[in-house]
Scaffold this motif. Structure first.
Motif, mmCIF file in Angstrom:
data_model
loop_
_atom_site.group_PDB
_atom_site.id
_atom_site.type_symbol
_atom_site.label_atom_id
_atom_site.label_comp_id
_atom_site.label_asym_id
_atom_site.label_seq_id
_atom_site.Cartn_x
_atom_site.Cartn_y
_atom_site.Cartn_z
ATOM 1 N N ASN A 126 4.370 0.923 9.575
ATOM 2 C CA ASN A 126 3.583 0.444 8.443
ATOM 3 C C ASN A 126 2.232 1.146 8.399
ATOM 4 O O ASN A 126 1.216 0.628 8.848
ATOM 5 N N TRP A 127 2.207 2.332 7.825
ATOM 6 C CA TRP A 127 0.975 3.117 7.804
ATOM 7 C C TRP A 127 -0.057 2.526 6.847
ATOM 8 O O TRP A 127 -1.247 2.808 6.974
ATOM 9 N N GLY A 128 0.369 1.673 5.927
ATOM 10 C CA GLY A 128 -0.594 0.990 5.049
ATOM 11 C C GLY A 128 -1.568 0.164 5.868
ATOM 12 O O GLY A 128 -2.773 0.133 5.597
ATOM 13 N N ARG A 129 -1.054 -0.493 6.892
ATOM 14 C CA ARG A 129 -1.922 -1.297 7.745
ATOM 15 C C ARG A 129 -2.849 -0.407 8.581
ATOM 16 O O ARG A 129 -3.954 -0.808 8.923
ATOM 17 N N ALA B 44 3.022 -5.259 13.171
ATOM 18 C CA ALA B 44 3.917 -4.243 12.600
ATOM 19 C C ALA B 44 4.699 -3.542 13.714
ATOM 20 O O ALA B 44 5.909 -3.312 13.584
ATOM 21 N N THR C 141 -7.983 -3.205 1.598
ATOM 22 C CA THR C 141 -8.554 -2.085 0.842
ATOM 23 C C THR C 141 -8.841 -2.479 -0.593
ATOM 24 O O THR C 141 -9.313 -1.668 -1.366
ATOM 25 N N TYR D 125 2.571 -16.809 11.883
ATOM 26 C CA TYR D 125 1.813 -15.619 11.452
ATOM 27 C C TYR D 125 2.534 -14.353 11.894
ATOM 28 O O TYR D 125 2.697 -13.406 11.124
ATOM 29 N N TYR E 231 10.373 -8.319 9.933
ATOM 30 C CA TYR E 231 10.969 -7.691 8.760
ATOM 31 C C TYR E 231 11.165 -6.225 9.089
ATOM 32 O O TYR E 231 10.651 -5.705 10.068
ATOM 33 N N LEU F 53 -2.614 -7.103 12.290
ATOM 34 C CA LEU F 53 -1.567 -6.671 11.366
ATOM 35 C C LEU F 53 -0.893 -5.398 11.840
ATOM 36 O O LEU F 53 0.310 -5.215 11.678
ATOM 37 N N VAL F 54 -1.672 -4.482 12.427
ATOM 38 C CA VAL F 54 -1.054 -3.287 13.017
ATOM 39 C C VAL F 54 -0.175 -3.697 14.196
ATOM 40 O O VAL F 54 0.966 -3.232 14.347
ATOM 41 N N ASN G 280 4.341 -11.486 9.497
ATOM 42 C CA ASN G 280 3.857 -10.107 9.513
ATOM 43 C C ASN G 280 4.673 -9.160 10.386
ATOM 44 O O ASN G 280 4.431 -7.955 10.371
ATOM 45 N N SER H 71 -6.173 -4.492 15.562
ATOM 46 C CA SER H 71 -5.787 -5.152 14.312
ATOM 47 C C SER H 71 -4.523 -5.982 14.493
ATOM 48 O O SER H 71 -3.455 -5.463 14.838
ATOM 49 N N ILE I 57 0.846 -1.188 0.000
ATOM 50 C CA ILE I 57 0.000 0.000 0.000
ATOM 51 C C ILE I 57 0.884 1.241 0.000
ATOM 52 O O ILE I 57 1.948 1.242 0.600
ATOM 53 N N VAL J 82 -4.074 2.465 7.511
ATOM 54 C CA VAL J 82 -5.128 2.829 6.555
ATOM 55 C C VAL J 82 -6.132 1.686 6.439
ATOM 56 O O VAL J 82 -7.359 1.898 6.463
ATOM 57 N N MET J 83 -5.623 0.467 6.348
ATOM 58 C CA MET J 83 -6.493 -0.712 6.279
ATOM 59 C C MET J 83 -7.427 -0.738 7.483
ATOM 60 O O MET J 83 -8.633 -0.934 7.349
ATOM 61 N N ASP K 244 -8.750 -8.753 9.716
ATOM 62 C CA ASP K 244 -8.395 -7.536 8.999
ATOM 63 C C ASP K 244 -8.966 -7.554 7.585
ATOM 64 O O ASP K 244 -9.063 -8.607 6.960
ATOM 65 N N THR K 245 -9.360 -6.384 7.110
ATOM 66 C CA THR K 245 -10.021 -6.251 5.822
ATOM 67 C C THR K 245 -9.145 -5.449 4.883
ATOM 68 O O THR K 245 -8.768 -4.335 5.189
ATOM 69 N N ILE L 276 -3.628 -8.242 4.509
ATOM 70 C CA ILE L 276 -2.881 -7.104 4.029
ATOM 71 C C ILE L 276 -1.500 -7.292 4.634
ATOM 72 O O ILE L 276 -1.368 -7.863 5.698
#
Lengths: 419, 419
Positions: free
Chosen positions: B329-332, B322, A238, A410, A417, B318-319, A414, B316, A126, B334-335, A235-236, A193
């Motif tokens: 990871n600002w993409g996550r 991160a 975009t 998982y 990195y 994923l957030v 995620n 989240s 993203i 935004v998600m 998570d959803t 994502i």
């Protein structure tokens, strides 16, 4: 890290075998958008007369390609689909809109079709601008090699992968008025994502002649019972996109043009089946998973209430880590039922864990099942596919969702990195 | 595994120093409910005239002790509190109700007070019957050693720990009409529920004379801004309990009996502060955490909308992974904004990561901030306490929640075991 470092225990031994769809040709290319040494662009070309319908992410921050497709759907006609992996073209502002327009123009020019008939989807990181030049560089080669062979569907499924560890494709056939109708589709998923963004995408085609508005009703119903009932991590993306194309090569004399058509029932059933198979394949390739989990809630005051409770269970990190630990931890299931905010009576709850035809009741009437066998439950929890069934004992409402466990892999995929 | 294998980076160097509350005496004991070699029962005794108020889990499957306390609160008077760790007495059916009644009777008899003035809380495994005999065995020793010394508060904080890795206690003082009012409280948390169950509990006492209904309004407000604004893993325990006791030793000539009393403002402010400190301590001891994260959402269409979005971000996976990966990871983000289902306009979003007085804007107006420095962001993400700020650019609504990251240690604590 990518999902490939943690292969799914459900990885099939062979690439999927699928059936071709007359009127659909495909080609893939390596445009070097992000990945090295693999394909990352898919072009699908549809014969004139192809109808299209679709469903998209509910995200308020949908990607530029999603907005493009939504605008196009009013027409209901498609001549091409361009998909790339490696860059989602999401949260890219005005540049994203320009890139989408230019991508459609490049395809339209190469295939000599209107830009308004070119559908687009992108999955990957993203916030990075996606330059349409990458598509221009490979477009001549793509158009020159378009082909409808069944193996092209597998190539297509591979080109759209991100953290997926295996390609996902399936087919169904149904007889209508003596004509053999075929449906073939592909999907990709993994997480929701990610740095290697893991949006859910699925593209399905059929050779039947079905009007766009009928197609829309059918795909909405099928998605509601399949892709919208799976959850990896709550998570959803975009960019989530499902598109259904109908080339009109069969039933061309008697096309299906209204939703009450009695021939739709068998077709819908096959579409539902196909979507469910493609959706399950996404869960079975969930990031870092070790278990495929069916959550079935019964006895709720309504189907909607059962659905909320099933999702609360399926999205609970504590329930998901319990599955990773092969622990029939019904206490966490009670917790998840309790937090769902829906009618539930602790003293009427019953909970089962099942696998391979065996089902173990672990709790009943507000307490541990007196007949509960820890050994039997442990044996169920060792299986790769497990069904958790909860009976609320209040009414007739029921719902099923599919999910996977939450593992250290998982978190590694995620979290391990640096950008 | 337990949390102790993964000590929090926020573990204080020393046990907390707190102030005594006149009218409150405490004792702890090792009743062997589940743990070996540590205390697991806390008895608090309150002088006659002590008011009480509380808030409880919203779970539809609340534990037997929670239901007991809720029933008692109408009276608003407390003489004792009995808390145990190791067993939650949740989802234990009729046995749980009997155990609760018998526990209160044991305390009432030993202290010669009515059973209806004995509050109860339990935290630990779900679904295991809790025998009140364990309390009977240690009650005489507990009553004989009751003491109001400040160190007893620390002993109390230790006795109620489950997967917590350090005891949590704090005090505040405020001057009202020339009298020094003291508040002291303890809390425990860790995950939300677990084999080593990790319910959120907090018990606070003040020496002020405050009527029960006023106390209730105050504790509800304080909890709304503190304990209800933290999230470790989005899971809600069946046993969450906050109780506030007021012994009436100060302001005894001029007790606070109505909510409009002008003296309440300064008291409420100190109570809010104390609850926030105790709530933050819970997050800073979250299972497996490496980062303490403040999520601040501004520019929403309403405070309620900002709250929903802040929680969507904070919960989240994923957030959270991160943050574990020290990735801005600002993409996550935004998600997560997109999936919250609240008004948001991608092209108006701005996102900052901050720590130690430095704030780095990573995204603005629907795209990556052109001035964004990856080095500066990486430096922020290395800090243990990070603030993520999101401006939606739509209105004046704002909300803040506190959370932690999601690490492999969390999965290990909650998944690496067999029951």
């Amino acid at each position: 890290m990518s999902g490939i470092d943690f292969p799914s225990p459900f990885t099939p031994a062979h690439d999927p075998h699928v059936l071709p769809i007359v009127g659909v040709r495909m080609a893939t290319a390596a445009a070097g958008i992000k990945y090295a040494g693999r394909t990352d662009v898919l072009l699908m070309a549809f014969d004139a007369g192809t109808s299209v319908a679709g469903t998209f992410t509910q995200s308020a921050c949908a990607s530029a390609p999603v907005e493009w497709c939504k605008d196009l759907l009013g027409e209901g006609k498609a001549r091409a689909l361009l998909v790339n992996s490696g860059n989602a073209n999401a949260f890219t502002g005005m540049k994203g809109k320009q890139s989408v327009q230019r991508s459609a123009d490049i395809v339209a020019h190469a295939l000599d079709v209107p830009p308004q008939s070119v559908y687009l989807a992108s999955t990957g990181v993203i916030g990075e601008p996606l330059t349409a030049d990458k598509f221009a560089d490979v477009m001549e080669g793509l158009v020159g090699s378009l082909d409808g062979a069944p193996t092209r569907w597998v190539d297509a499924a591979k080109a759209i992968m991100t953290t997926d560890t295996f390609p996902k494709a399936a087919s169904r056939q149904v007889d209508i008025d003596g004509e053999e109708i075929t449906l073939t589709g592909i999907s990709k998923g993994a997480g929701m994502i990610a740095p290697d963004m893991a949006t859910m995408l699925s593209f399905i085609a059929t050779d039947a002649a079905i009007a766009p508005d009928v197609l829309q009703a059918m795909v909405s119903k099928a998605v509601g019972g399949s892709f919208n009932r799976i959850t990896i991590d709550s998570d959803t993306s975009t960019s989530d996109t499902v598109l259904l194309f109908a080339t009109g090569k069969t039933l061309s004399e008697t096309p299906i043009t209204y939703i009450e058509d009695s021939r739709l029932g068998v077709f819908q059933a096959k579409l539902d089946e196909l979507c469910l198979e493609l959706a399950h394949a996404i869960v079975k390739d969930g990031e870092g998973l070790s278990k495929f989990v069916t959550v079935r809630v019964e006895g709720a005051t309504s189907n909607a209430s059962a659905d909320v409770i099933a999702r609360a269970i399926g999205n609970s990190p504590l329930v998901k880590t319990a599955f990773a630990g092969e622990d029939a931890n019904w206490g966490r299931v009670v917790m998840a039922v309790g937090k769902a905010g829906e009618p539930a009576d602790r003293d009427k709850l019953a909970i089962w864990f099942g696998a391979g035809g065996t089902e173990v009741r672990v709790a009943v009437e507000g307490a541990r099942d007196p007949a509960y066998s820890e050994e039997a439950a442990a044996s169920v929890m060792k299986q790769p596919e497990i069904t958790l069934r909860v009976d609320l004992g209040l009414g007739d409402g029921a719902a099923t969702i599919w999910t996977c466990d939450l593992t250290k892999a998982y978190v590694a995929i995620n979290g391990d990195y640096r950008t």
